[in-house]
Enzyme design. Structure first.
Site, PDB file in Angstrom:
ATOM      1  N   ASP A  16       0.807  -1.227   0.000  1.00 47.65           N
ATOM      2  CA  ASP A  16       0.000   0.000   0.000  1.00 47.65           C
ATOM      3  C   ASP A  16       0.837   1.272   0.000  1.00 47.65           C
ATOM      4  OD1 ASP A  16      -2.229  -1.579   0.084  1.00 47.65           O
ATOM      5  OD2 ASP A  16      -2.599  -1.323   2.228  1.00 47.65           O
ATOM      6  N   TYR A  47      -5.370 -10.153  -5.476  1.00 48.74           N
ATOM      7  CA  TYR A  47      -4.268 -11.083  -5.248  1.00 48.74           C
ATOM      8  C   TYR A  47      -3.390 -11.253  -6.480  1.00 48.74           C
ATOM      9  CZ  TYR A  47      -6.515 -11.950  -0.858  1.00 48.74           C
ATOM     10  OH  TYR A  47      -7.057 -11.770   0.388  1.00 48.74           O
TER      11      TYR A  47
END
Length: 551
Positions: free
Chosen positions: A279, A442
């Site tokens: 992130d 993912y």
């Protein structure tokens, strides 16, 4: 008046607490002539002078070791034809801020005569600017690899991220090739793996040579499982004196506890952290490894959504990407794709209906272009979902992270309900909304790193080794203003990097280029000069702070 630019790499040599480079309009706490200088001149501050640069100190094992052991020559310094300039001086540091008001270093009463370059003025502002120790090899190191007294361990914790295997590879390669350390062990399954040394995996060049082409972590990972005393007991029992930790904010806090326990026991063990977060939410750093690979993969998903939206009347592509508390993947991939019409991130609250809402904005885009693309971070809209009764009970994972409500399907449902009828009414053929939803989560984090991230992993891992071998401890390594630095863990613990929506940064590009509503309702009370904005467009936010408030 022309002011020469200040250099970012600072030389702090001298007997004083700090020193600085002086150019016209910039300087230390004593009168200097405000004249044009052809090159930077080192100005040494007297022992009674004020400190110009506040360099964040990093722990060193000599600070708590009872017996101050001798220093050893760095094996790299013994190689033929290696210039001394390749090694970091003891006082080299990197400035935390690059954007400055040039006149902030000059007394307010100082006036310049444009026709006279020789006027003198008092220069004593801009003191105590923050800086960090420059990373890199030192000529002297704290451990002697020639005597067999070096043993290293590396552990990966938390979620997966592109580049984990590259970091493992480069730590092992640097230790063995550059320092001659032949014993390095991989700790399996995160912190819990320390409890059973029989499961530790020996790592050498042969074992790691192709890891940079693989996603995930060959050591495995887990959340939680941290037992500080047991971990340090295992390190002592196995003779490990170099520990490399790779993980996110929870992992970093765990590493800080290990370093504190090492210090409390007076052990000569260096603890180095290569921060990992897809992130990009580690504060102060330009970026974290794996982020660019994730953005690239997210952009591919956005391109697919755009193609789908273009293929049908009134097409709407919605892409959900990772970003729990920080929306950097969403912001960077939306801008990089050049096709996004709306970007929603955790840092900015949005609303659906009414003037300035996202529904009207998307309706206008679809009517105008016959399609629209939305990029939403997984942490966006959580408060709105809760207000509308779509939020579930608060549940946390083993690392203490609150499990988020799934904003993607919820947003698709809300937009379908609100846009379908309006579009049918305005369509000659009665076409409603054709919505395509893409969730590449993912696929974004499980991929191998791209070339840029592989290079960055190499730099971070090798500088972590250089720092640990020099005896530094309880630090993270990362890029600040494009230069790798050692940042004390306590500086970044319990803080995160979030998109800066209040000052000049990349977020303004999102608002202006997409034409989306700003939604900006909170103003950061601090001036631009008091805020450190990272290269990726972020600011430091303490955990628990409200949106728009930075440190």
């Amino acid at each position: 008046m022309k002011l020469a630019a200040a250099t970012l790499l600072l030389s702090l040599a001298g007997a004083a607490p700090a020193a600085a480079f002086v150019q016209r309009g910039l300087g230390g706490p004593r009168p200097v002539a405000a004249r044009q200088l052809q090159s930077p001149v080192a100005l040494q501050v007297g022992t009674n002078g004020a400190e110009l640069w506040k360099v964040e100190r990093v722990d060193h094992i000599d600070d708590w070791s009872d017996a101050k052991e001798e220093k050893f020559p760095n094996p790299l310094s013994l190689k033929d034809n290696v210039p001394s300039s390749w090694f970091v001086n003891l006082n080299d540091a990197v400035a935390a801020r690059v954007q400055v008001d040039a006149l902030e270093t000059i007394e307010e009463e100082c006036k310049f005569d444009f026709d006279d370059d020789s006027e003198e003025c008092e220069v004593d502002r801009g003191l105590s600017a923050e800086a960090f120790i420059l990373a890199g090899p030192r000529k002297e190191i704290a451990f002697d690899p020639r005597s067999g007294g070096c043993k290293a361990a590396i552990v990966t914790c938390g979620g997966l991220c592109p580049g984990l295997n590259s970091v493992i590879r480069e730590v092992v390669m640097c230790l063995q090739r550059q320092y001659g350390v032949t014993e390095t062990y991989g700790i399996p399954a995160g912190y819990r793996g320390f409890k059973d040394p029989t499961t530790w995996r020996p790592l050498d060049e042969e074992a790691v040579k192709n890891l940079h082409n693989q996603g995930g972590s060959i050591l495995g990972s887990s959340r939680g499982g941290h037992d500080t005393a047991a971990i340090v007991d295992s390190l002592v029992a196995e003779g490990v004196n170099l520990l490399f930790v790779t993980g996110g904010d929870g992992t970093v806090r765990g590493a800080a506890k290990i370093a504190d326990e090492v210090k409390k026991r007076g052990l000569r063990i260096s603890v180095a952290v290569v921060p990992k977060t897809i992130d990009n939410d580690v504060p102060l750093l330009d970026r974290t490894f794996g982020f660019e690979s994730a953005v690239e993969a997210a952009r591919d998903a956005i391109n697919v959504a755009n193609t789908e939206a273009e293929g049908f009347p009134h097409g709407l592509g919605v892409v959900k990407v990772m970003g729990r508390n920080s929306g950097f993947i969403a912001m960077h991939s939306a801008l990089g794709s050049c096709v996004a019409d709306l970007c929603l991130v955790p840092e900015v609250d949005f609303f659906l209906d009414g003037p300035g809402g996202i529904v009207d904005h998307l309706y206008e885009r679809i009517v105008q272009n016959d399609k629209a693309v939305v990029v939403v971070a997984e942490g966006a809209g959580q408060e709105l979902m809760s207000q509308m009764g779509a939020g579930g009970e608060e549940v946390k994972d083993a690392s203490g992270n609150v499990l988020l409500d799934d904003v993607g399907p919820w947003l698709c449902q809300q937009l379908k309900q609100r846009l379908d009828g309006r579009l049918k009414e305005s369509s000659v053929h009665g076409d409603g909304l054709t919505l395509k939803y893409v969730d590449p989560s993912y696929m974004v984090r499980g991929i191998p790193p791209n070339t840029a991230d592989n290079l960055y992993c190499l730099q971070l891992a090798q500088n972590a080794v250089h720092g640990a071998m020099a005896g530094f401890s309880s630090f993270i390594v990362g890029s600040v203003n494009t230069r790798e630095c050692y940042v004390p863990i306590n500086i970044v613990a319990n803080k995160r990097n979030v998109i800066d929506t209040s000052h000049q940064s990349l977020w303004e590009y999102v608002v202006f280029s997409t034409g989306q509503p700003s939604f900006q309702t909170e103003k950061d009370p601090r001036d631009d000069k008091d805020v450190i904005t990272t290269a990726s467009g972020g600011v430091v936010l303490s955990n628990g702070e409200s949106k728009g408030v930075v440190m």
